[in-house]
Scaffold this motif. Structure first.
Motif, PDB file in Angstrom:
ATOM      1  N   GLY A 233       9.654-101.190  -8.352  1.00  0.00           N
ATOM      2  CA  GLY A 233      10.789-101.995  -7.914  1.00  0.00           C
ATOM      3  C   GLY A 233      10.566-102.604  -6.549  1.00  0.00           C
ATOM      4  O   GLY A 233      11.113-103.669  -6.237  1.00  0.00           O
ATOM      5  N   GLY A 234       9.746-101.954  -5.726  1.00  0.00           N
ATOM      6  CA  GLY A 234       9.384-102.520  -4.432  1.00  0.00           C
ATOM      7  C   GLY A 234       8.443-103.703  -4.582  1.00  0.00           C
ATOM      8  O   GLY A 234       8.596-104.727  -3.912  1.00  0.00           O
ATOM      9  N   PHE A 235       7.446-103.561  -5.468  1.00  0.00           N
ATOM     10  CA  PHE A 235       6.569-104.699  -5.764  1.00  0.00           C
ATOM     11  C   PHE A 235       7.387-105.862  -6.326  1.00  0.00           C
ATOM     12  O   PHE A 235       7.175-107.026  -5.971  1.00  0.00           O
ATOM     13  N   MET A 236       8.327-105.536  -7.222  1.00  0.00           N
ATOM     14  CA  MET A 236       9.170-106.560  -7.824  1.00  0.00           C
ATOM     15  C   MET A 236      10.082-107.207  -6.778  1.00  0.00           C
ATOM     16  O   MET A 236      10.304-108.426  -6.797  1.00  0.00           O
ATOM     17  N   ALA A 237      10.599-106.399  -5.848  1.00  0.00           N
ATOM     18  CA  ALA A 237      11.438-106.944  -4.781  1.00  0.00           C
ATOM     19  C   ALA A 237      10.668-107.952  -3.948  1.00  0.00           C
ATOM     20  O   ALA A 237      11.177-109.018  -3.593  1.00  0.00           O
ATOM     21  N   ASN A 238       9.410-107.622  -3.637  1.00  0.00           N
ATOM     22  CA  ASN A 238       8.577-108.560  -2.884  1.00  0.00           C
ATOM     23  C   ASN A 238       8.308-109.829  -3.688  1.00  0.00           C
ATOM     24  O   ASN A 238       8.378-110.937  -3.161  1.00  0.00           O
ATOM     25  N   GLN A 239       8.009-109.670  -5.000  1.00  0.00           N
ATOM     26  CA  GLN A 239       7.784-110.849  -5.835  1.00  0.00           C
ATOM     27  C   GLN A 239       8.999-111.771  -5.829  1.00  0.00           C
ATOM     28  O   GLN A 239       8.864-112.997  -5.719  1.00  0.00           O
ATOM     29  N   LEU A 240      10.187-111.185  -5.968  1.00  0.00           N
ATOM     30  CA  LEU A 240      11.410-111.986  -5.971  1.00  0.00           C
ATOM     31  C   LEU A 240      11.610-112.679  -4.630  1.00  0.00           C
ATOM     32  O   LEU A 240      11.954-113.862  -4.576  1.00  0.00           O
ATOM     33  N   HIS A 241      11.400-111.945  -3.544  1.00  0.00           N
ATOM     34  CA  HIS A 241      11.600-112.511  -2.212  1.00  0.00           C
ATOM     35  C   HIS A 241      10.633-113.668  -1.968  1.00  0.00           C
ATOM     36  O   HIS A 241      11.022-114.706  -1.400  1.00  0.00           O
ATOM     37  N   VAL A 242       9.388-113.505  -2.399  1.00  0.00           N
ATOM     38  CA  VAL A 242       8.384-114.548  -2.177  1.00  0.00           C
ATOM     39  C   VAL A 242       8.625-115.746  -3.096  1.00  0.00           C
ATOM     40  O   VAL A 242       8.660-116.897  -2.646  1.00  0.00           O
TER      41      VAL A 242
END
Length: 409
Positions: A52-61
């Motif tokens: 979910g942290g990797f996904m959070a970064n993907q969404l933010h970027v």
């Protein structure tokens, strides 16, 4: 992560390892069936643990025009995995294999932005980013988290990075049920009197009011099919139900929106309300005018742990604006804030047809993500069929029968 942890991670990632998990008896309000409706959202943020942290970064970027900041527990830089399971496990969780440097991933981001597949990275400049990595966390190596901090700083984000707490691989909450240094279900730990959730929200928002002693808002359970591409959440490894915690103040007034993404083995269908109840977000939501959206992933072939797609198990577009899971989550955000839903192209695959065999060394199969290694032996991804010794001399012929599912020819 030590060598034995890599073996366990490889086994778990392919469905060979089981977890001892319990269902939480939650004090969070009982869910009320409903739908995501429009609120007066003044700012949108994203947070998450591990996958979910990797996904959070993907969404933010990818959607830096939508998200104003991020809070991330134990994850790495944007698209570290490069669409390969082995890279995800051995380079972006552990560090036995070489991985892209932050500078290389930054250039990749710029290239994708030029093509329009992600938002301009200039949007990240000035965004608040809060990062956490526990010193007892051997699931995702600290060097990988350091890369994430460098990636964000190089784009001008305002980064706060807590890497000194003796925590395991978990979301850290003052009401977490687990001891600080553990890495066990439901992956919500308590570390003494520290309150990383307050620290995260303070950095993201500027200031926060004290948390409520008891929650008083509504927990809305909604159908994620409504927001998934093609109306089929299961097809993109997302559960039927998602949740949104809505404080009373947000029913009539302006509110911020926090999207919170669980880690592997942490989805609702497995641990019940444990994360929703113990993350300590709802308590701050009540006193700080904040809606909390809890999207839910689930299992599918190639994803037996219910992780978010940060290595390409479901779609090669996983880190782009058109990524199916990315689209679904942003559609939820737009439903809550009154924006127009996104309708990406139908998912396609570039994998070989079922009749085409791929012959290569067992080492090459694992590097390409067609197989995995365990205790010196090689197994076909998905089917778990034995292929023999893991080396560059032993060859196997395998073919793909469905996404991330390979069998012997």
């Amino acid at each position: 992560m030590r060598p034995r942890n890599v073996v366990l991670a490889l086994a778990a990632a392919t469905g060979l390892a089981a977890a001892s998990l319990s269902i939480s008896l939650a004090a969070v309000p009982p869910p009320q069936s409903g739908s995501l409706t429009k609120y007066d959202v003044t700012g949108t943020y994203v947070s998450g643990l591990s996958s979910g942290g990797f996904m959070a970064n993907q969404l933010h970027v990818a959607y830096s025009s939508v998200f104003q900041g991020a809070g991330i527990f134990s994850a790495g830089a944007y698209d570290c995995a490069q669409n390969h399971l082995n890279t995800a496990l051995l380079a972006c969780m552990d560090t036995f294999q070489a991985r892209k440097t932050p500078a290389e991933l930054e250039q990749l981001t710029r290239t994708r932005a030029s093509a329009g597949s992600v938002d301009p990275p200039q949007n990240l400049s000035g965004d608040p980013v809060w990062l956490f990595h526990g010193s007892a966390d051997d699931t995702v190596d600290r060097a990988v988290n350091d890369d994430l901090a460098t990636y964000y700083r190089d784009f001008g984000a305002r980064v706060v990075y807590d890497n000194t707490t003796a925590a395991g691989h978990a979301w850290i909450s003052p009401i977490g049920p687990n001891a600080c240094g553990t890495s066990t279900s439901p992956y919500v730990n308590r570390c003494g009197t520290t309150d990383p959730v307050k620290e995260m929200l303070t950095h993201l928002f500027g200031r926060v009011n004290p948390a409520a002693s008891a929650v008083s808002g509504r927990l809305v359970q909604f159908d994620q099919n409504t927001h998934a591409p093609g109306g089929n959440a299961a097809a993109i490894s997302m559960g039927r139900e998602g949740f949104a915690y809505v404080p009373r103040s947000c029913e009539t007034g302006p509110c911020k929106l926090m999207v919170t993404l669980h880690g592997c083995y942490q989805y609702f269908g497995l641990i019940g309300n444990a994360l929703l109840d113990k993350a300590y977000l709802n308590e701050y939501a009540d006193t700080n005018n904040m809606i909390v959206l809890y999207p839910q992933a689930t299992t599918m072939t190639g994803n037996p742990r219910g992780c978010w797609d940060w290595w390409g198990y479901q779609s090669a577009r996983y880190p782009l604006k058109t990524g199916p899971q990315m689209t679904a989550v942003v559609n939820m955000v737009r439903a809550l804030s009154g924006g127009t839903p996104t309708t990406p192209p139908t998912t396609t695959t570039t994998t070989p047809p079922t009749s085409q065999c791929v012959t290569a060394s067992n080492y090459a199969h694992t590097v390409a993500g067609r197989a995995y290694a365990n205790l010196g032996q090689t197994y076909a991804l998905g089917s778990n069929q034995p292929l023999g010794l893991w080396n560059t001399f032993t060859t196997s012929a395998i073919r793909q029968t469905s996404p991330n599912h390979w069998v012997k020819c």
